[in-house]
Write an enzyme that holds these catalytic residues in place. Sequence first.
Site, PDB file in Angstrom:
ATOM      1  N   ARG A 164       0.828  -1.207   0.000  1.00  0.00           N
ATOM      2  CA  ARG A 164       0.000   0.000   0.000  1.00  0.00           C
ATOM      3  C   ARG A 164       0.862   1.257   0.000  1.00  0.00           C
ATOM      4  O   ARG A 164       0.522   2.261  -0.627  1.00  0.00           O
ATOM      5  CB  ARG A 164      -0.927  -0.013   1.225  1.00  0.00           C
ATOM      6  N   ARG A 215     -11.739  -7.854   9.583  1.00  0.00           N
ATOM      7  CA  ARG A 215     -11.083  -9.097   9.159  1.00  0.00           C
ATOM      8  C   ARG A 215     -10.593  -9.891  10.373  1.00  0.00           C
ATOM      9  O   ARG A 215     -10.718 -11.125  10.421  1.00  0.00           O
ATOM     10  CB  ARG A 215      -9.911  -8.761   8.244  1.00  0.00           C
ATOM     11  N   HIS A 273      -2.572   1.168   8.230  1.00  0.00           N
ATOM     12  CA  HIS A 273      -3.369   0.241   7.437  1.00  0.00           C
ATOM     13  C   HIS A 273      -2.421  -0.367   6.412  1.00  0.00           C
ATOM     14  O   HIS A 273      -2.282   0.104   5.281  1.00  0.00           O
ATOM     15  CB  HIS A 273      -4.516   0.980   6.737  1.00  0.00           C
ATOM     16  N   ASP A 325      -9.588  -3.783   8.592  1.00  0.00           N
ATOM     17  CA  ASP A 325      -8.652  -4.758   9.160  1.00  0.00           C
ATOM     18  C   ASP A 325      -9.200  -5.355  10.453  1.00  0.00           C
ATOM     19  O   ASP A 325      -9.061  -6.556  10.711  1.00  0.00           O
ATOM     20  CB  ASP A 325      -7.299  -4.101   9.446  1.00  0.00           C
TER      21      ASP A 325
END
Length: 321
Positions: A95, A158, A182, A155
């Site tokens: 990312r 998840r 993140h 997240d």
Amino acid sequence: MTEIPRRRTTKLGIVGAGAVGATLAYAALMRGAARTVALYDIDAAKVSAEALDLGHGIQFMPMAHVVGSDDVDVLADCDVIAFTAGAKQKPGQTRLELAGTTIALVRRLMPELVRVAPHAVHLLVTNPVDVVTYAALKTSGLPRERVFGSGTVLDSSRLRFLLAEHTGVAVQNIHAYIAGEHGDSELPLWSSASIASVPLLEWKGLEGRGPLSADDRERIARDVVDSAYRIIAGKGATNYAIGLAASRIIEAVVNDERRILPVSSLLEDYHGISDVCLSVPTLVHAGGAGEAVDVPLTEAELAGLRRSADAVRATAGQFGL
């Protein structure tokens, strides 16, 4: 103490009509998050088609109006603007490697967004979200509360999903947060996690399922980090879960819910960490991202959060932030 504004948000703007932006629009409409949803994208044909397709389904949703345009003025007077546009993450790409293109886009667009919607709360939903949020905040000149990122809300979802699978307990009964960047340096806050009010580290298991060992926790934490890479490798992008997560954040603003969510906002002496956008449990209300919750951290968790802050700062510094 500053009084928190209380208002009913009715217009949601979305910058970017790609996979994430269109899915966020769909999720927000299905959940009744706004009366008007306005899509903005430089691709006129794409954004008009997405708005038309969504509009055709209004009969089956809470009443709303959908508009789309390649003119930024379509976002005029929005109460919340979600920024989903940016470089697309490729298989194997981190990312943080996306930063340059997306930061340039944010720097160009934020002044225009502030011009057309001077009172909006801005939610960044594009990667690398922590660095991009910091760039948007600095470019806009707005108060920190009104510019924040989706952070580790997805997240954390998840993490709870994986814990639910392991323990056999409904995800709604699991309370656990991912904090930090993140991205690859994010970390689970195991010491404050719980299952049905039982501290996660003291969980004994039910129906023959044992407790969560250190190996189990390490595997689950790694699976959370790797989730996006697996999805991108398989279908090219993540869009459904982040669309739902962003919609949930927007609802917390729209409805002034004062909900605790791990969004990415500018930290100010949070356990000694300052001047960086990171995710920690934060009070989200009509004014945006409010006060960060002073979650107790172990020495290992604090060290991990500091490493995460250093990773984000290192990338930000490459772009003069």
